[in-house]
Design an enzyme around this catalytic site. Structure first.
Site, PDB file in Angstrom:
ATOM      1  N   TYR A 255      52.198  71.127  41.612  1.00  0.00           N
ATOM      2  CA  TYR A 255      52.833  69.937  41.047  1.00  0.00           C
ATOM      3  C   TYR A 255      53.244  68.940  42.130  1.00  0.00           C
ATOM      4  O   TYR A 255      53.370  67.750  41.857  1.00  0.00           O
ATOM      5  CB  TYR A 255      54.093  70.318  40.260  1.00  0.00           C
ATOM      6  CG  TYR A 255      53.845  70.684  38.824  1.00  0.00           C
ATOM      7  CD1 TYR A 255      53.059  71.774  38.490  1.00  0.00           C
ATOM      8  CD2 TYR A 255      54.419  69.944  37.800  1.00  0.00           C
ATOM      9  CE1 TYR A 255      52.847  72.116  37.172  1.00  0.00           C
ATOM     10  CE2 TYR A 255      54.222  70.273  36.475  1.00  0.00           C
ATOM     11  CZ  TYR A 255      53.434  71.354  36.161  1.00  0.00           C
ATOM     12  OH  TYR A 255      53.229  71.694  34.852  1.00  0.00           O
TER      13      TYR A 255
ATOM     14  N   LYS B  48      48.403  85.134  41.117  1.00  0.00           N
ATOM     15  CA  LYS B  48      46.942  85.281  41.073  1.00  0.00           C
ATOM     16  C   LYS B  48      46.526  85.738  42.468  1.00  0.00           C
ATOM     17  O   LYS B  48      45.727  85.086  43.156  1.00  0.00           O
ATOM     18  CB  LYS B  48      46.301  83.941  40.659  1.00  0.00           C
ATOM     19  CG  LYS B  48      44.821  84.000  40.379  1.00  0.00           C
ATOM     20  CD  LYS B  48      44.450  84.740  39.109  1.00  0.00           C
ATOM     21  CE  LYS B  48      42.934  84.836  38.970  1.00  0.00           C
ATOM     22  NZ  LYS B  48      42.513  85.703  37.834  1.00  0.00           N
TER      23      LYS B  48
ATOM     24  N   ASP C  74      46.289  85.993  34.419  1.00  0.00           N
ATOM     25  CA  ASP C  74      45.431  86.101  33.226  1.00  0.00           C
ATOM     26  C   ASP C  74      45.821  87.327  32.408  1.00  0.00           C
ATOM     27  O   ASP C  74      45.912  87.285  31.174  1.00  0.00           O
ATOM     28  CB  ASP C  74      43.941  86.109  33.606  1.00  0.00           C
ATOM     29  CG  ASP C  74      43.598  87.083  34.727  1.00  0.00           C
ATOM     30  OD1 ASP C  74      44.519  87.598  35.394  1.00  0.00           O
ATOM     31  OD2 ASP C  74      42.398  87.330  34.932  1.00  0.00           O
TER      32      ASP C  74
ATOM     33  N   ASP D  65      54.608  76.952  33.689  1.00  0.00           N
ATOM     34  CA  ASP D  65      54.415  75.909  32.679  1.00  0.00           C
ATOM     35  C   ASP D  65      53.593  76.474  31.522  1.00  0.00           C
ATOM     36  O   ASP D  65      53.960  76.343  30.347  1.00  0.00           O
ATOM     37  CB  ASP D  65      53.691  74.713  33.318  1.00  0.00           C
ATOM     38  CG  ASP D  65      53.420  73.609  32.312  1.00  0.00           C
ATOM     39  OD1 ASP D  65      54.347  73.273  31.543  1.00  0.00           O
ATOM     40  OD2 ASP D  65      52.287  73.094  32.284  1.00  0.00           O
TER      41      ASP D  65
ATOM     42  N   ASP E 148      55.013  77.976  27.525  1.00  0.00           N
ATOM     43  CA  ASP E 148      54.560  77.477  26.215  1.00  0.00           C
ATOM     44  C   ASP E 148      54.038  78.635  25.366  1.00  0.00           C
ATOM     45  O   ASP E 148      54.293  78.713  24.165  1.00  0.00           O
ATOM     46  CB  ASP E 148      53.434  76.440  26.368  1.00  0.00           C
ATOM     47  CG  ASP E 148      53.962  75.008  26.390  1.00  0.00           C
ATOM     48  OD1 ASP E 148      55.115  74.817  26.806  1.00  0.00           O
ATOM     49  OD2 ASP E 148      53.214  74.091  25.992  1.00  0.00           O
TER      50      ASP E 148
HETATM   51  C1  IPM Z   1      57.332  71.137  30.920  1.00  0.00           C
HETATM   52  C2  IPM Z   1      56.381  69.986  30.715  1.00  0.00           C
HETATM   53  C3  IPM Z   1      56.258  69.206  32.012  1.00  0.00           C
HETATM   54  C4  IPM Z   1      55.685  70.141  33.047  1.00  0.00           C
HETATM   55  C5  IPM Z   1      55.447  67.907  31.935  1.00  0.00           C
HETATM   56  C6  IPM Z   1      55.977  66.993  30.858  1.00  0.00           C
HETATM   57  C7  IPM Z   1      55.362  67.220  33.257  1.00  0.00           C
HETATM   58  O1  IPM Z   1      55.149  70.447  30.257  1.00  0.00           O
HETATM   59  O2  IPM Z   1      58.496  70.875  31.255  1.00  0.00           O
HETATM   60  O3  IPM Z   1      56.918  72.276  30.759  1.00  0.00           O
HETATM   61  O4  IPM Z   1      54.462  70.294  33.144  1.00  0.00           O
HETATM   62  O5  IPM Z   1      56.465  70.740  33.782  1.00  0.00           O
HETATM   63 MG    MG Z   2      55.127  72.506  29.858  1.00  0.00          MG
END
Ligand code: IPM
Ligand code: MG
Length: 357
Positions: A138, A189, A221, A245, A249
């Site tokens: 990032y 990884k 993975d 990240d 999710d």
């Molecule tokens: C998160 C989001 C952010 C990230 C984006 C919006 C930059 O997906 O906070 O997980 O990738 O960190």
């Molecule tokens: Mg995210």
């Protein structure tokens, strides 16, 4: 003692709606001084940049920062020179030194049927993703050169060590008084990436300082697969920025809705943290009054717990949210077939009523 100063960053899309609801919630909890600022797409529209120096300074000077969400199609562009709402968020993380991102995943008992996984799979799931937030790909060197582009992943041993310690300490805290053995799963990884081999080495080096914690290493993975096949076996997952990240999710979906997951981003001791729901700005439903405010409420609870030292108030919010779900109130993102969906205001009012009950 003066009231804690909270900078509110509503952001874009449904951000203003959920932050408005969170403000009502916090006003019902106690005395706070609120300062609302622009960050994200709204700041690009007003100032040409997603995060101004003034707003960063205001956040640094606050006791805590509560953020809604940023982004939307209006600012989507592949032009590398165009300002992007996400730059505001990344600028805040870096500028406030928020290296530790905590994303707890605990499916609410009332929502197990909302999960895409079978109930018996997610039963007992209660995990915490600890994501490194200011390093890795990032923030490494990136750029375009003619027809090619690059993003660089870089980690120092010091960056890895401090996030590993956050993971181990979180595992100890979570197990306190439970009688169970705290567990940390470090995700990397290491079969391919040099940064991951350093990661694995440093995490292993720190581990003996936490002899009560069981440490496992998983390749990312494999971790993605295990998360859906045996989510209840995880306790604390500690991982680098990009893997965190993605895995957060995925973990969020275990709860049946991304709309339920809160997060805390923390820096050095005594510095203000930033608290935000994990879901995005949901531009498709913005302005309709149907956004789910619960992840923002749970983020406000994390703010009280981790940022302001008010664990009791945090617990009151957590139970009020559980009680409201128990009573069957659902915004459209959570409502199953045959369930009636209610709007942001109704859910907020119900949570406020539970707080006062
Ligand atoms: C998160 C989001 C952010 C990230 C984006 C919006 C930059 O997906 O906070 O997980 O990738 O960190
Ligand atoms: Mg995210």
């Amino acid at each position: 003692m003066s009231a804690p100063r909270i900078v509110m960053l509503p952001g874009d899309g449904i951000g203003p709606e959920i932050i408005g609801a969170a403000k009502r919630l916090l006003e019902a909890i106690g005395e706070f001084e609120f300062e609302e600022r622009l960050m994200g797409g709204c700041s690009i529209d007003a100032h040409g940049t997603a995060l101004t120096d003034e707003v960063l300074e205001a956040c640094r000077a606050a006791d805590a920062v509560l953020l809604g969400a940023v982004g939307g199609p209006k600012w989507d562009s592949t032009d590398p020179g165009a300002p992007r709402p996400e730059q505001g968020l990344l600028g805040l993380r870096k500028g406030m030194g928020l290296y530790a991102n905590l994303r707890p995943v605990r499916p609410s008992p009332a929502l197990v049927s909302a999960s895409p996984l079978r109930e018996e799979r997610i039963a007992g799931t209660d995990l915490l993703v600890v994501r490194e937030l200011t390093g890795g790909i990032y923030f490494g060197d990136s750029g375009r050169d003619g027809d090619s582009a690059h993003d660089t992943c870089e980690y120092s041993a010091a960056e890895i060590e401090r996030i590993a310690r956050v993971g181990f300490e979180a595992a100890q805290r979570r197990a306190e008084g439970s009688g169970r053995k705290p567990r940390v799963t470090s995700v990397d990884k290491a079969n391919v990436l040099e940064t991951s081999r350093l990661w694995r080495e440093v995490v292993g080096r720190v581990a003996p300082d936490y002899p009560d914690v069981e440490l496992n290493h998983l390749l990312v993975d494999n971790a993605a697969m295990q998360l859906v096949s045996r989510p209840a076996d995880f306790d604390v997952i500690v991982t680098e920025n990009l893997f965190g990240d993605i895995l957060s999710d995925e973990s969020a979906m275990l709860t049946g809705s991304l709309g339920m997951l809160p997060s805390a981003s923390l820096g050095a001791d005594g510095e203000p943290g930033l608290f935000e729901p994990v879901h995005g700005s949901a531009p498709d439903i913005a302005g309709q009054g149907i956004a789910n405010p619960l992840a923002t409420f749970l983020s406000a609870a994390m703010m009280l717990r981790h940022g302001l030292g008010r664990a009791d108030d945090a617990a009151r919010i957590d139970s009020a949210v559980d009680a409201v779900l128990d009573r069957g109130l659902r915004t459209p993102d959570l409502a199953g077939e045959g369930e009636t969906a209610v709007g942001t205001d109704e859910v907020t009012e119900a949570v406020l009523a539970e707080l006062n009950a």
